[in-house]
Design a protein around this motif. Structure first.
Motif, mmCIF file in Angstrom:
data_model
loop_
_atom_site.group_PDB
_atom_site.id
_atom_site.type_symbol
_atom_site.label_atom_id
_atom_site.label_comp_id
_atom_site.label_asym_id
_atom_site.label_seq_id
_atom_site.Cartn_x
_atom_site.Cartn_y
_atom_site.Cartn_z
ATOM 1 N N UNK A 135 0.801 -1.048 -0.081
ATOM 2 C CA UNK A 135 0.061 0.110 0.161
ATOM 3 C C UNK A 135 1.048 1.177 0.037
ATOM 4 N N UNK A 136 1.905 1.343 0.822
ATOM 5 C CA UNK A 136 2.848 2.296 0.942
ATOM 6 C C UNK A 136 3.520 2.627 -0.684
ATOM 7 N N UNK A 137 3.914 1.456 -1.321
ATOM 8 C CA UNK A 137 4.460 1.434 -2.424
ATOM 9 C C UNK A 137 3.485 2.263 -3.629
ATOM 10 N N UNK A 138 2.312 1.900 -3.467
ATOM 11 C CA UNK A 138 1.242 2.564 -4.495
ATOM 12 C C UNK A 138 1.098 4.038 -3.868
ATOM 13 N N UNK A 139 1.040 4.500 -2.819
ATOM 14 C CA UNK A 139 0.871 6.005 -2.465
ATOM 15 C C UNK A 139 2.007 6.556 -2.829
ATOM 16 N N UNK A 140 3.317 6.275 -2.603
ATOM 17 C CA UNK A 140 4.575 7.065 -2.984
ATOM 18 C C UNK A 140 4.761 6.978 -4.377
ATOM 19 N N UNK A 141 4.338 5.943 -5.031
ATOM 20 C CA UNK A 141 4.607 6.051 -6.487
ATOM 21 C C UNK A 141 3.945 7.100 -7.402
ATOM 22 N N UNK A 142 2.571 7.613 -7.019
ATOM 23 C CA UNK A 142 2.010 8.420 -7.527
ATOM 24 C C UNK A 142 2.620 9.781 -7.529
ATOM 25 N N UNK A 143 3.224 10.546 -6.491
ATOM 26 C CA UNK A 143 3.722 11.506 -6.305
ATOM 27 C C UNK A 143 5.160 11.534 -7.230
ATOM 28 N N UNK A 144 6.116 10.445 -7.093
ATOM 29 C CA UNK A 144 7.008 10.110 -7.736
ATOM 30 C C UNK A 144 6.893 10.403 -9.528
ATOM 31 N N UNK A 145 5.785 9.779 -9.738
ATOM 32 C CA UNK A 145 5.455 9.707 -11.291
ATOM 33 C C UNK A 145 5.259 11.291 -11.839
ATOM 34 N N UNK A 146 4.477 12.194 -10.755
ATOM 35 C CA UNK A 146 4.243 13.466 -11.100
ATOM 36 C C UNK A 146 5.510 14.252 -11.067
#
Length: 408
Positions: free
Chosen positions: A116-127
């Motif tokens: 769950x943490x991986x998905x939450x952090x990946x969004x801002x990384x992508x942006x």
């Protein structure tokens, strides 16, 4: 141009993210496919207790979404991204130490929360690292994710065919190394400064009622992710006379379509109004798919296979539209200074779908038969149709610069 070649993103940071996503998704594919089998066959836990264990872990990870997102805002998404990969690797190896229910529950909760943490952090990384439109990189990452999960599932298939405790232990080791390798690749991601999380209240996302409603709408539509892996296989076996190979063929065909077309479909969905239309299209396609499956009741031969092929095709179109629409809404309607927190809330909808979706699908589609499929289709359509009014409501409750459509 987003792609420098036929398959690879243009920038080094984007390629790094793609590489770590492929490796971590392979680990996730192994975990999703063989996690239950490991605990039941290698640890000897009862099947029912194992199912409850994973449901509890899923609920814990859902509730952890908001604090995990706030942590990503405050300390930077790259750090949370690294920590989630490290925790995923350690928890995978920790499966080897499981001996009973309590320690298995702890390990599964930690592993699921790390995902769950991986998905939450990946969004801002992508942006932050996208060189072109973020929605195109999100779509590309999702395609890579599907490819990785498919590869992981194929590796897990070897252990399932062996069906020995030793084979499952080997699989756990491979899973741990996948996440460790993903972490090594992710260390090359550029520095991403923390967001000014002090500007957002601790529970700002949960108080944003339009955003919360949209997360619930996305959650209802996200039940479709369990249709091809839970409801359709049971339906094929119990209500049709089609060959059993159609079960795996449906999943493979869906995976191929998502890998090939997610970037193309997402390219034109670059504003909240367009995202709302994508959610409506998703509801329509998913309803048509459910009706097609319902029509296979009692059928056999080429007619049943043709109906199932049509159902999987339109289901895949709905999945593509829903993923693109959800990506756009979850990111565009979230304030930049609290993106992690907001993505944590948006992810709660999918989390609830993953926790309760299998039980709902089994009760409706298998327990009720073809009327249950029709009702499920109506639920998908209602969810998709409600996205438009809620998006307009959301547009009225946030700053004009954030709410107005982006240029195409």
């Amino acid at each position: 141009m987003f792609f420098s070649g036929k398959f690879l993103p243009a920038s080094g940071a984007e390629r790094t993210l793609a590489g770590t996503t492929l490796l971590s998704s392979m680990g996730k594919g192994i975990f999703l496919t063989a996690g239950v089998l490991y605990l039941t066959r290698a640890v000897s836990l009862p099947a029912v207790e194992t199912g409850v264990l994973f449901s509890v872990a899923g609920l814990v990870s859902v509730l952890a979404g908001v604090p995990l997102g706030r942590t990503a805002d405050r300390f930077g998404p790259r750090l949370v991204f690294w920590c989630s990969l490290a925790t995923s690797s350690v928890s995978a190896f920790a499966f080897l130490l499981c001996r009973g229910y309590a320690d298995s529950l702890f390990v599964v909760v930690v592993a699921t929360s790390a995902q769950a943490a991986l998905l939450v952090a990946r969004g801002p990384v992508i942006n932050r690292i996208a060189t072109g439109k973020p929605q195109e990189l999100r779509a590309y990452v999702r395609s890579v994710t599907n490819a990785g999960i498919a590869l992981g599932a194929a590796v897990a298939g070897w252990a399932a065919s062996q069906d020995t405790a030793q084979a499952y232990r080997v699989l756990v080791v491979v899973c741990g190394f996948c996440f460790a390798a993903a972490l090594l690749v992710a260390l090359r991601l550029p520095q991403l400064a923390p967001l000014s999380a002090e500007r957002a209240s601790r529970w700002a996302a949960l108080r944003d009622r339009p955003y919360v409603v949209l997360s619930l709408i996305d959650g209802v539509l996200s039940i479709q992710y369990r249709v091809l892996t839970v409801a359709l296989p049971l339906w094929i076996v119990t209500a049709t006379e089609t060959p059993r190979w159609t079960v795996s063929a449906a999943v493979v065909f869906n995976t191929v379509l998502v890998i090939l077309f997610q970037v193309r479909v997402s390219r034109g969905i670059d504003s909240p109004p367009r995202a709302a239309r994508a959610m409506l299209a998703a509801g329509l396609f998913l309803m048509l798919s459910c009706l097609a499956v319902a029509a296979t009741a009692g059928t056999s031969g080429s007619t049943a296979i043709a109906l199932l092929a049509f159902a999987v095709t339109v289901h895949s179109l709905g999945e593509l539209q829903q993923a693109a629409g959800g990506f756009e809404l979850s990111n565009t309607l979230a304030p930049p200074h609290a993106l992690g927190q907001y993505l944590g809330v948006f992810g709660m909808g999918m989390g609830f779908a993953e926790s309760f979706g299998p039980a709902l699908l089994t009760w409706l589609c298998i327990g009720w038969g073809w009327p249950g499929w029709c009702l499920m289709g109506a639920m998908f359509l209602a969810a998709g149709a409600s996205a438009g009014p809620v998006v307009r409501w959301a547009g009225r409750t946030r700053p004009a610069a954030q709410a107005e459509p982006q240029p195409a």
